[in-house]
Design an enzyme around this catalytic site. Structure first.
Site, mmCIF file in Angstrom:
data_model
loop_
_atom_site.group_PDB
_atom_site.id
_atom_site.type_symbol
_atom_site.label_atom_id
_atom_site.label_comp_id
_atom_site.label_asym_id
_atom_site.label_seq_id
_atom_site.Cartn_x
_atom_site.Cartn_y
_atom_site.Cartn_z
ATOM 1 N N ASN A 89 9.391 -0.863 -10.291
ATOM 2 C CA ASN A 89 8.260 -1.523 -9.630
ATOM 3 C C ASN A 89 8.350 -3.040 -9.776
ATOM 4 O O ASN A 89 8.954 -3.566 -10.709
ATOM 5 C CB ASN A 89 6.923 -0.994 -10.169
ATOM 6 C CG ASN A 89 6.761 -1.158 -11.672
ATOM 7 O OD1 ASN A 89 7.691 -0.945 -12.446
ATOM 8 N ND2 ASN A 89 5.560 -1.533 -12.100
ATOM 9 N N GLU A 91 6.004 -6.744 -9.114
ATOM 10 C CA GLU A 91 4.720 -7.394 -8.839
ATOM 11 C C GLU A 91 4.899 -8.912 -8.864
ATOM 12 O O GLU A 91 5.870 -9.418 -9.428
ATOM 13 C CB GLU A 91 3.688 -7.001 -9.910
ATOM 14 C CG GLU A 91 3.514 -5.507 -10.105
ATOM 15 C CD GLU A 91 2.839 -5.156 -11.420
ATOM 16 O OE1 GLU A 91 2.586 -3.965 -11.643
ATOM 17 O OE2 GLU A 91 2.581 -6.082 -12.242
ATOM 18 N N GLU A 104 9.686 3.769 -6.172
ATOM 19 C CA GLU A 104 10.336 4.618 -5.169
ATOM 20 C C GLU A 104 10.849 3.785 -4.000
ATOM 21 O O GLU A 104 11.973 3.986 -3.515
ATOM 22 C CB GLU A 104 9.350 5.677 -4.655
ATOM 23 C CG GLU A 104 8.872 6.646 -5.716
ATOM 24 C CD GLU A 104 7.567 6.228 -6.388
ATOM 25 O OE1 GLU A 104 6.766 7.110 -6.706
ATOM 26 O OE2 GLU A 104 7.356 5.007 -6.596
#
Length: 295
Positions: A89, A91, A104
């Site tokens: 992930n 951010e 994903e």
């Protein structure tokens, strides 16, 4: 990132860490594991295919860039070639949360930009959110895609997304990652713009026709490309900038080392990525120049 990989090695079973360390600590490790390497790890560890993929998840999560949540998620996809691709992930401080990339999406885009035309299965730490289930439903291999979670039996994507809405409902036959070569050309002689055109020519945008690509040049001279990955449900679409940032992340490079960017879009598209691309890059480094071309 390397320190996180070393921590994951320290926590892994000895049989795995002994044989995995030369792969993941190599200077040229590109966050992928070849089919041959995976087979050798299976033999060395006596783990099953599923068990080994789950055991590799902490090494994928080591690439996570999560300064907001500090919640690190890893994902691993197996391409049609048999190679495994890590994802994590991502951010960004100071940018609205819609720019976030899920693990994903990262693993799938990582495989896509390295030439895969579909994925067989995906292994992830946690059950995929609805956003990611919809993103995966756009794939060329969505009907066959298998999802593996820790301590769970492998299930199909459509077990997690029954009665799914997807490309076929909008009359679209070709899915994300399907082999395609658009024929856009650009007269600009700028090498970075030409790299962006190359990415544009494999992009997937059947709903807005905003075929688009980006190229990011690093201080080292390396160039990373990203192609737009559009989705039938619109919101799960992944902009070209994020796809390129994924390549930077998985190469172990740093966002602050981006030197320049070039974005190329279809002049007949119904939307534009320019404003969001500029604002996200501004948050990463306000000095990054952005070239923009419509073709």
């Amino acid at each position: 990132m390397k320190s996180r990989i070393e921590q994951a090695l320290a926590s892994a079973p000895e049989a795995l860490s002994t044989h995995l360390a030369p792969i993941v600590l190599a200077d040229d490790f590109d966050a992928t594991i070849s089919e041959q390497q995976f087979g050798e790890l299976l033999n060395a560890t006596n783990l099953s295919d599923k068990e080994l993929r789950v055991a590799l998840l902490p090494f994928a999560a080591a690439f996570s860039y999560a300064p907001i949540s500090e919640f690190y998620v890893g994902a691993i996809v197996r391409g049609l070639s048999g190679r495994l691709y890590f994802g994590a992930n991502m951010e960004f401080f100071g940018v609205q949360l819609g720019q976030t990339v899920h693990a994903e999406q990262c693993a799938i885009s990582h495989a896509w930009m390295k030439g895969e035309h579909g994925v067989k299965d995906i292994t992830i730490n946690y059950s995929p959110c609805g956003h990611c289930r919809q993103f995966m439903n756009e794939l060329s291999t969505a009907k066959e895609l298998k999802i593996q979670l820790p301590e769970r039996q492998e299930k199909s994507l459509h077990h997690y997304l029954p009665e799914a809405f997807g490309p076929a409902d909008l009359g679209i036959e070709s899915g994300l990652m399907a082999e395609v070569k658009h024929e856009f050309v650009c007269d600009e002689d700028d090498a970075l713009i030409q790299k962006a055109v190359n990415a544009m020519n494999i992009s997937h945008a059947p709903y807005t026709n905003n075929l688009s690509g980006i190229a990011l040049e690093m201080n080292s001279g390396l160039v990373f490309q990203g192609a737009y990955a559009e989705n039938a449900a619109f919101n799960p679409s992944l902009p070209p900038l994020q796809v390129a940032l994924i390549q930077i992340l998985m190469a172990g490079e740093k966002f602050e080392d981006i030197k320049a960017a070039a974005l190329v879009e279809n002049s007949q598209g119904k939307i534009s990525h320019l404003a969001d691309t500029q604002s996200t890059l501004e948050a990463l480094n306000p000095d990054i120049p952005v070239s923009f071309v419509n073709v």
